[in-house]
Design a protein around this motif. Sequence first.
Motif, PDB file in Angstrom:
ATOM      1  N   GLN A   1       0.802  -1.219   0.000  1.00  0.00           N
ATOM      2  CA  GLN A   1       0.000   0.000   0.000  1.00  0.00           C
ATOM      3  C   GLN A   1       0.841   1.278   0.000  1.00  0.00           C
ATOM      4  N   HIS A   2       2.141   1.154  -0.118  1.00  0.00           N
ATOM      5  CA  HIS A   2       3.007   2.332  -0.071  1.00  0.00           C
ATOM      6  C   HIS A   2       2.607   3.379  -1.098  1.00  0.00           C
ATOM      7  N   ASP A   3       2.519   2.990  -2.359  1.00  0.00           N
ATOM      8  CA  ASP A   3       2.205   3.945  -3.421  1.00  0.00           C
ATOM      9  C   ASP A   3       0.801   4.515  -3.244  1.00  0.00           C
ATOM     10  N   LEU A   4      -0.147   3.660  -2.891  1.00  0.00           N
ATOM     11  CA  LEU A   4      -1.528   4.108  -2.709  1.00  0.00           C
ATOM     12  C   LEU A   4      -1.627   5.132  -1.588  1.00  0.00           C
ATOM     13  N   PHE A   5      -0.945   4.870  -0.482  1.00  0.00           N
ATOM     14  CA  PHE A   5      -0.985   5.808   0.640  1.00  0.00           C
ATOM     15  C   PHE A   5      -0.382   7.151   0.245  1.00  0.00           C
ATOM     16  N   ARG A   6       0.743   7.115  -0.432  1.00  0.00           N
ATOM     17  CA  ARG A   6       1.397   8.351  -0.843  1.00  0.00           C
ATOM     18  C   ARG A   6       0.489   9.154  -1.784  1.00  0.00           C
ATOM     19  N   GLN A   7      -0.132   8.469  -2.742  1.00  0.00           N
ATOM     20  CA  GLN A   7      -1.028   9.147  -3.682  1.00  0.00           C
ATOM     21  C   GLN A   7      -2.199   9.806  -2.960  1.00  0.00           C
ATOM     22  N   ARG A   8      -2.773   9.103  -1.997  1.00  0.00           N
ATOM     23  CA  ARG A   8      -3.948   9.634  -1.311  1.00  0.00           C
ATOM     24  C   ARG A   8      -3.591  10.815  -0.406  1.00  0.00           C
ATOM     25  N   ILE A   9      -2.457  10.736   0.266  1.00  0.00           N
ATOM     26  CA  ILE A   9      -2.044  11.843   1.124  1.00  0.00           C
ATOM     27  C   ILE A   9      -1.672  13.059   0.276  1.00  0.00           C
ATOM     28  N   GLU A  10      -1.041  12.842  -0.858  1.00  0.00           N
ATOM     29  CA  GLU A  10      -0.726  13.957  -1.761  1.00  0.00           C
ATOM     30  C   GLU A  10      -1.998  14.599  -2.289  1.00  0.00           C
ATOM     31  N   ALA A  11      -3.021  13.795  -2.556  1.00  0.00           N
ATOM     32  CA  ALA A  11      -4.306  14.333  -3.005  1.00  0.00           C
ATOM     33  C   ALA A  11      -4.967  15.136  -1.882  1.00  0.00           C
ATOM     34  N   PHE A  12      -4.850  14.632  -0.664  1.00  0.00           N
ATOM     35  CA  PHE A  12      -5.399  15.355   0.491  1.00  0.00           C
ATOM     36  C   PHE A  12      -4.733  16.729   0.616  1.00  0.00           C
ATOM     37  N   LYS A  13      -3.414  16.738   0.505  1.00  0.00           N
ATOM     38  CA  LYS A  13      -2.694  18.008   0.613  1.00  0.00           C
ATOM     39  C   LYS A  13      -3.111  18.973  -0.486  1.00  0.00           C
ATOM     40  N   ALA A  14      -3.242  18.454  -1.705  1.00  0.00           N
ATOM     41  CA  ALA A  14      -3.610  19.308  -2.837  1.00  0.00           C
ATOM     42  C   ALA A  14      -4.968  19.955  -2.624  1.00  0.00           C
ATOM     43  N   ASN A  15      -5.875  19.231  -2.021  1.00  0.00           N
ATOM     44  CA  ASN A  15      -7.244  19.745  -1.802  1.00  0.00           C
ATOM     45  C   ASN A  15      -7.375  20.586  -0.553  1.00  0.00           C
ATOM     46  N   ASN A  16      -6.383  20.550   0.338  1.00  0.00           N
ATOM     47  CA  ASN A  16      -6.506  21.252   1.610  1.00  0.00           C
ATOM     48  C   ASN A  16      -5.410  22.270   1.856  1.00  0.00           C
ATOM     49  N   SER A  17      -4.648  22.606   0.829  1.00  0.00           N
ATOM     50  CA  SER A  17      -3.591  23.606   0.974  1.00  0.00           C
ATOM     51  C   SER A  17      -4.176  25.016   0.907  1.00  0.00           C
TER      52      SER A  17
END
Length: 441
Positions: A425-441
């Motif tokens: 799940q390494h790649d999936l977790f990184r993708q989802r957290i990066e998406a979270f940051k993009a939407n909440n910056s």
Amino acid sequence: MTTPLDNNIVTESIEAMHLGDFSTATIRDIQSLARTLEEKTGQPVIHLEMGVPGLQPSQIALKAEQEALAAGCATIYPPNGGIPRIKNAASQFVKAFIGVDIAPLCCIPTTGSMQGTFATFTAWKHAFTAKDNTKGEPTVLFINPGFPVQPTQCDVIGLSYTSLDVHNYRGPALISKLEEIISQHNICGIVYSNPNNPAWICFNEAELEGIGKLASTHDLIVLEDLAYFAMDFRRDLSHPFEAPYQATVARYTDNYILSISGSKAFSYAGQRIGVTCISDKLYHRVFPTLVERFGVGAFGDFFANRLMYTFSSGTTHSVQHAMAALMEAACDGTYNFLDDVKEYGRRAKFLKEVLLSNGFYLVYDNDMGSPIADGFYFTVQYPGMTALQLTRELMYYGIAVYPLDTMGSTQQGVRVCTSFFANTQHDLFRQRIEAFKANNS
């Protein structure tokens, strides 16, 4: 705003479960919501909410339990205080990895550490409740954040409790604050986990010495919850009968109880086994209220022959052999029980790196000036959000966590548990957290 999990499905599922802002959501609610979202979206949720072991148990335990069943142990009631094998093994284990002496008699297997803590609280309530009650109700002092079930256990038996969030109190400040609280209440016991669930801070010897002196001075008992035994991976605590040892209050007072679990360090959670190790002096200490009400005054005899007898008539016979075998192998050096569980530390290191590089920050962020160890848990927060907002928001990204306010913390943030996180799940977790940051910056 696009999120990894369909926004409408997540919102509808939250509303259908009546979770609202998550202020009343239990950990089971969060787990249930995560499972529902997996079914409805067809996508995996990354489960960081449940503090449940995720590693396979050692064959040593399985073999010992199978052999015990084959030998007929299932036909015989186990002794209330435990079979001799596990009592001897636990005594040796404590000596080997903690460096203190506790007689086999004083080591009592329980049906999981939870039964051990429940029995401890029940014993405290009866031992410290005086007829005249002039000192007030006996009260437990929890050093939080901590395991939320333990205050619930106190609620069940009507035992009063108070608490202290350790976030702003370490070193001498912790001891001073504890003494202040003790002066205000009739404290019968202090409870903490070491390493801590969920902050993963570890009390050092100076802090434990201070707690021990308070216990002796004020005649109260310390319950040291060692559910994550020796899992401070900053030091190698895996070598029997060699320093460094697991840090403990037991070096500084006789008024202590150690709770050792088979669940996390030994990955044997499903079989429900723990050992409550009572100091020799406390085991034999006679409490007049116990004599008067139960005819058994010695604390340890009351624990084993009244509480364990009435709770469950002892602990499952076969699993005592399993736990004993694990402890025996650890003591003779043929089984390094920490080798496997170091995987939790590796997972924590990766998860922290991803979160911290994407705007999150650690809540309980240092251990007396040192970085928090990588282990079973850690705590994080995102700027501008409350703990409940973050818990809810991460569900839209397929990440399940647990808010800190349910664990006695006064801080905003969430607990992250590494036990079910998979390397795949390494790649999936990184993708989802990066998406979270993009939407909440």
